[in-house]
Design an enzyme around this catalytic site. Structure first.
Site, short mmCIF file in Angstrom:
data_model
loop_
_atom_site.label_atom_id
_atom_site.label_comp_id
_atom_site.label_asym_id
_atom_site.label_seq_id
_atom_site.Cartn_x
_atom_site.Cartn_y
_atom_site.Cartn_z
N ASP A 104 1.04 -1.16 0.26
CA ASP A 104 0.05 0.01 -0.07
C ASP A 104 0.84 1.58 -0.20
OD1 ASP A 104 -2.36 1.88 0.02
OD2 ASP A 104 -3.65 0.70 1.92
N ASP B 3 -10.67 2.99 -3.11
CA ASP B 3 -10.84 2.37 -2.00
C ASP B 3 -12.57 1.80 -1.29
OD1 ASP B 3 -8.39 1.96 -0.16
OD2 ASP B 3 -8.09 3.86 0.21
#
Length: 684
Positions: free
Chosen positions: A363, A433
């Protein structure tokens, strides 16, 4: 004038209609004879003042000029966090349009892609000339389109010159990122097919070609930071019962991490939460017959961490100044430094070597600001952005080389780093997301313009959705996630028994349909942006040889009471071939004729009218199409097209197996030759 040598390199693919171009600039060791004596004062002064060192301010990977065309239309992908890669079209008139990033990544706001077409708005998918450009780079980029006063058009693509200054010493060379150039004479659909095939076969590592990812459950939305050995194991046990193949431990497992304010950079397990360490948890998960994956954010560091206390100068900000920008409570490590690269390599090496970890989510949750390299001289600060990205590539390359069987999924605050550069190191990227199905339809639709479905990270999550608070049916959430890598991100322990059964059926269906979806050609049939398609998305995947020829899905985004959707005509089928059409998980909603109320699940299957399957030719499906009946916002339906010879073979096989016979060589020829296991394996 400068004495530099420019080499333009083109790669042409025999199997795919694409060209890849890059530029190499060389600064020869010696000045060509006559250059300094040529009378060119500018060139002479440059040579004298730089003592053989040249500075590159702007270097495009591709520059392409077009003859005058009538009303060229420009296609780009833009958006924001949780709303990435929406397809935009605009007419180009005299002037310039620039699509760029100065955030250190390819960004949520713009993708390093641009296409030029002379096709009409209503028929962009299937008609018109299209020229597509995609930069294979994950850092600051610029793609620009300019129409001159003559009407001619130029497209440039390369590293963004607004943040780039490169010193090129005598005898050295600089190589630009690659730019992929694709031409289609039949609209953006054909362009997408070329990009998808090129990236699946030649960009993503060959070992992942045709390999369906394990169905995973990620702990993030189920637990957020509140993870522990016992909680993760309980979640894994419930998930395994539903058919989930991998548990992924997301944020909260390392250092003293309780929230987003601490411990990034301290990549060792929190023994308060995991007293037996990660190896102990992984062993127990493996004992369930499941795989294990883990989340990291290697490019970042919290001020509240052991790493920052020891090496504050490793961050991208000028030491000695009294300000710094802690985006999301974190700072960015300077990956242009070899010691930072080495530190991250050693920590991730230890992490992956100590346990049987088969998936790594990399990430990156903030962009780059105050970009100053503390070990780089002032005059070379213009190199830091690019050197940073090269350092990230170096570490990802190390992981690929040492742990080739670990599937890496990259992520950048969701879909802020979805680009070809990352796909070279990770076969999949987290698409956004935002997992709300209404948002995801548009995001995945736009992403599919360039990137194959097998690369799109997509999960079923809980409702109300954590990003939008919208509600949607479990079936629609499944169908949206189906056209991607597919996984779960919810607390499966807390759903009802009926939902658990439904999820189990969806997981089994994904495993059945995934080869056609991940290896087939993708067709965007409907989109709400086109007036004739009403408020609905429809798309399909088709494979030339697999037993399941096609998978089709339709989604209603906005109900128009009293109006019907048009018939759905398919594309890409073989006109002469006959298909068995099956609606999977059929709709059973109906409108109560007494009250006018829509009653979900109260009626018979809407489309099948009592039939299990319908036999239709490819020509009929593409010319007459299928009637679509959807009732409410977020309603959906899906169809599977089976090849009739495979259905017949299965029926014959079942019939033959029911006969009591020891003479197996007397089995009907169609049963042995038409079974799935007898189909030829795809080669690439």
């Amino acid at each position: 004038l400068t004495g530099l040598e420019f080499n333009l390199l083109y790669t042409v693919y025999k199997e795919v209609d694409a060209v890849v171009r890059r530029t190499i600039v060389k600064n020869p060791s010696s000045v060509p004879s006559g250059l300094s004596k040529s009378g060119n004062t500018k060139a002479a002064n440059l040579q004298e003042t730089t003592s053989g060192v040249k500075r590159i301010h702007r270097l495009m990977s591709a520059t392409v000029d077009f003859h005058t065309m009538s009303a060229p239309r420009l296609i780009t992908l833009s958006g924001s966090w949780a709303n990435e890669r929406h397809m935009n079209t605009q007419f180009m008139t005299q002037g310039k349009f620039v699509c760029e990033s100065l955030r250190g990544t390819s960004s949520h706001q713009h993708n390093p892609f641009m296409a030029l077409t002379n096709g009409s708005e209503d028929h962009l998918e299937t008609s018109g000339d299209v020229w597509g450009f995609n930069l294979v780079y994950s850092g600051n980029f610029m793609v620009e389109c300019e129409v001159a006063e003559t009407g001619r058009t130029r497209i440039n693509a390369g590293v963004n010159p607004n943040s780039f200054r490169w010193h090129l010493p005598s005898g050295d060379a600089f190589e630009s990122p690659e730019c992929v150039l694709v031409y289609s004479a039949n609209g953006i659909e054909s362009m997408s097919h070329t990009f998808h095939e090129l990236y699946r076969r030649f960009l993503i590592a060959d070992r992942w070609y045709g390999k369906i990812p394990s169905v995973l459950l990620n702990t993030w939305e189920a637990m957020y930071f509140d993870v522990s050995h016992q909680k993760v194991l309980e979640l894994a046990k419930a998930a395994q019962t539903a058919g989930v193949e991998m548990i992924v431990l997301d944020d909260g497992w390392f250092g003293e991490r309780e929230d987003a304010t601490s411990s990034l950079g301290d990549w060792y397990e929190d023994t308060r939460k995991f007293p037996e360490g990660l190896p102990g948890l992984v062993r127990e998960v493996n004992a369930l017959g499941m795989q294990f994956g883990i989340w990291v954010e290697p490019e970042m560091v919290n001020v509240k961490s052991a790493l920052y206390k020891k090496h504050p100068a490793w961050c991208l900000n000028q030491q000695g100044r009294n300000f710094r920008c802690e985006g999301r409570n974190q700072l960015v490590l300077d990956f242009s430094r070899s010691e930072v690269q080495k530190y991250v390599e050693e920590k991730l090496d230890l992490l992956l070597s100590s346990s049987n970890i088969e998936y790594l989510k990399w990430d990156m949750n903030r962009h780059l600001t105050e970009v100053y390299g503390n070990n780089v001289s002032a005059e070379k600060q213009g190199e830091v952005f690019h050197r940073y990205m090269v350092g990230v590539y170096k570490v990802l390359g190390f992981l690929n080389d040492k742990f080739p069987n670990v599937r890496i999924e990259t992520c950048s605050g969701g879909g802020g780093g979805f680009d070809p550069g990352m796909l070279h190191y990770s076969p999949q990227v987290w698409t956004s997301d935002n997992t709300d199905v209404f948002s995801r339809m548009a995001i995945q639709y736009g992403t599919s313009l360039i990137y194959p479905l097998s690369s799109m990270g997509s999960h079923i999550t809980s409702v109300p959705n954590h990003q939008t608070q919208r509600l949607s049916t479990l079936k629609t959430r499944f169908l949206v996630a189906l056209f991607g890598t597919f996984g779960l991100e919810l607390d499966i322990r807390r759903i009802s028994q009926a939902e658990f059964k439904e999820v189990s059926e969806y997981i089994a269906k994904f495993k059945e349909l995934a080869p056609t979806i991940h290896e087939g050609r993708f067709y965007r049939l409907w989109a709400p942006s086109r007036n004739s398609d009403r408020f609905a998305y429809a798309w399909m995947c088709y494979h030339d040889t697999k037993p399941i020829a096609a998978v089709v899905a339709v989604f209603l985004t906005k109900t128009e009471p009293g109006k019907y959707l048009p018939r759905l005509t398919l594309r890409g089928l073989n006109e002469e071939e006959t298909y068995v059409v099956e609606e999977i998980f059929p709709n059973t909603s109906r409108r109560n004729t007494n009250t006018g109320q829509i009653e979900v699940g109260a009626g018979p299957p809407q489309w099948q009218l009592g039939r299990d399957m319908l036999v239709m030719s490819g020509k009929s499906l593409m010319m007459a199409g299928l009637p679509i009946r959807l009732s409410y916002d977020g309603d959906s339906c899906a169809f599977v097209l089976h090849r009739t010879n495979v259905i017949a073979a299965r029926q014959a096989e079942r019939a033959s197996m029911s006969r009591v016979s020891s003479n197996l060589h007397h089995l009907p020829q169609s049963a042995s030759n038409g079974s799935i296991s007898a189909l030829p394996r795809d080669h690439h």
